[in-house]
Scaffold this motif. Structure first.
Motif, PDB file in Angstrom:
ATOM      1  N   GLU A  40       0.936  -1.516  -0.188  1.00 44.56           N
ATOM      2  CA  GLU A  40       0.040   0.067   0.050  1.00 44.56           C
ATOM      3  C   GLU A  40       0.808   1.362  -0.060  1.00 44.56           C
ATOM      4  N   SER A  41       2.045   1.299  -0.142  1.00 46.44           N
ATOM      5  CA  SER A  41       2.859   2.385   0.012  1.00 46.44           C
ATOM      6  C   SER A  41       3.283   3.246  -1.065  1.00 46.44           C
ATOM      7  N   GLY A  42       2.980   2.714  -2.328  1.00 51.16           N
ATOM      8  CA  GLY A  42       3.202   3.354  -3.377  1.00 51.16           C
ATOM      9  C   GLY A  42       4.752   3.516  -3.796  1.00 51.16           C
ATOM     10  N   ALA A  43       5.682   2.865  -3.290  1.00 46.71           N
ATOM     11  CA  ALA A  43       7.011   2.767  -3.503  1.00 46.71           C
ATOM     12  C   ALA A  43       7.247   2.258  -4.693  1.00 46.71           C
ATOM     13  N   CYS A  47       6.913  -4.848  -1.590  1.00 47.02           N
ATOM     14  CA  CYS A  47       7.267  -6.185  -1.164  1.00 47.02           C
ATOM     15  C   CYS A  47       6.308  -6.546  -0.001  1.00 47.02           C
ATOM     16  N   ASP A  48       5.657  -7.810  -0.256  1.00 47.77           N
ATOM     17  CA  ASP A  48       4.646  -8.296   0.729  1.00 47.77           C
ATOM     18  C   ASP A  48       5.433  -9.457   1.489  1.00 47.77           C
ATOM     19  N   VAL A  49       5.674  -9.381   2.617  1.00 43.00           N
ATOM     20  CA  VAL A  49       6.225 -10.270   3.516  1.00 43.00           C
ATOM     21  C   VAL A  49       5.429 -11.008   4.508  1.00 43.00           C
ATOM     22  N   TYR A  50       5.140 -12.439   4.476  1.00 46.88           N
ATOM     23  CA  TYR A  50       4.302 -13.091   5.389  1.00 46.88           C
ATOM     24  C   TYR A  50       4.852 -14.363   5.651  1.00 46.88           C
ATOM     25  N   HIS A  51       4.420 -15.156   6.505  1.00 47.12           N
ATOM     26  CA  HIS A  51       4.852 -16.150   7.131  1.00 47.12           C
ATOM     27  C   HIS A  51       3.878 -17.481   6.791  1.00 47.12           C
ATOM     28  N   VAL A  52       4.802 -18.737   6.826  1.00 48.21           N
ATOM     29  CA  VAL A  52       4.229 -20.017   6.555  1.00 48.21           C
ATOM     30  C   VAL A  52       5.030 -20.919   7.550  1.00 48.21           C
ATOM     31  N   GLY A  53       4.972 -22.398   7.369  1.00 47.35           N
ATOM     32  CA  GLY A  53       5.537 -23.102   8.216  1.00 47.35           C
ATOM     33  C   GLY A  53       6.878 -23.759   7.277  1.00 47.35           C
ATOM     34  N   GLY A  54       7.604 -24.621   7.667  1.00 43.23           N
ATOM     35  CA  GLY A  54       8.635 -25.426   6.957  1.00 43.23           C
ATOM     36  C   GLY A  54      10.075 -24.739   7.094  1.00 43.23           C
ATOM     37  N   GLU A  55      10.860 -25.234   6.284  1.00 44.94           N
ATOM     38  CA  GLU A  55      12.257 -24.693   6.470  1.00 44.94           C
ATOM     39  C   GLU A  55      12.649 -23.184   6.013  1.00 44.94           C
ATOM     40  N   PHE A  56      11.509 -22.653   5.156  1.00 47.26           N
ATOM     41  CA  PHE A  56      11.793 -21.566   4.807  1.00 47.26           C
ATOM     42  C   PHE A  56      10.602 -20.723   5.003  1.00 47.26           C
TER      43      PHE A  56
END
Length: 132
Positions: A40-43, A47-56
């Motif tokens: 939402e920044s207009g940059a 970049c969207d950052v979110y979290h899931v499980g697993g090794e990454f």
């Protein structure tokens, strides 16, 4: 794809640590030498950052990525800045084929297992791919 993307603009990575969005945005901005912000920044680069499980567990989706830098080069630079391994799709047709960007700047071909969960796709390193 790991190299120059003719469509310009969408990179999908996963990092081997739980990282905050601010930290990822800062590392990406440093690597690309341009402003990076949330969707939402207009940059110039989003970049969207979110979290899931697993090794990454940290998913990093980069939108409006510059066409003047190879994705693998950018991922490698971000991995160094974050001191963490990052995986990104390679340029083969193998859906398990990824590049592993190491915190030392190295790039290694690897195979990754993906499992769909309620929280998103979890990725686990399967093995290093033999050199072609």
């Amino acid at each position: 794809m790991a190299d120059m993307d003719p469509t310009g603009g969408l990179w999908n990575w996963a990092a081997a640590a739980s990282l905050t969005a601010d930290r990822v945005h800062g590392a990406l901005a440093g690597a690309l030498e341009r402003n990076v912000g949330p969707l939402e920044s207009g940059a110039p680069t989003l970049c969207d950052v979110y979290h899931v499980g697993g090794e990454f567990p940290t998913i990093i989706d980069v939108y409006l990525a510059p066409e003047t830098i190879a994705e693998s080069t950018a991922a490698s630079a971000v991995a160094v800045r974050l001191e963490v391994e990052i995986i990104l799709p390679d340029d083969t047709l193998d859906p398990a084929g990824y590049l592993l960007a190491g915190p030392d700047g190295s790039l290694t071909s690897v195979e990754v297992d993906e499992v769909e969960t309620d929280e998103g796709v979890e990725r686990r390193l399967r093995r290093e791919r033999p050199a072609a």
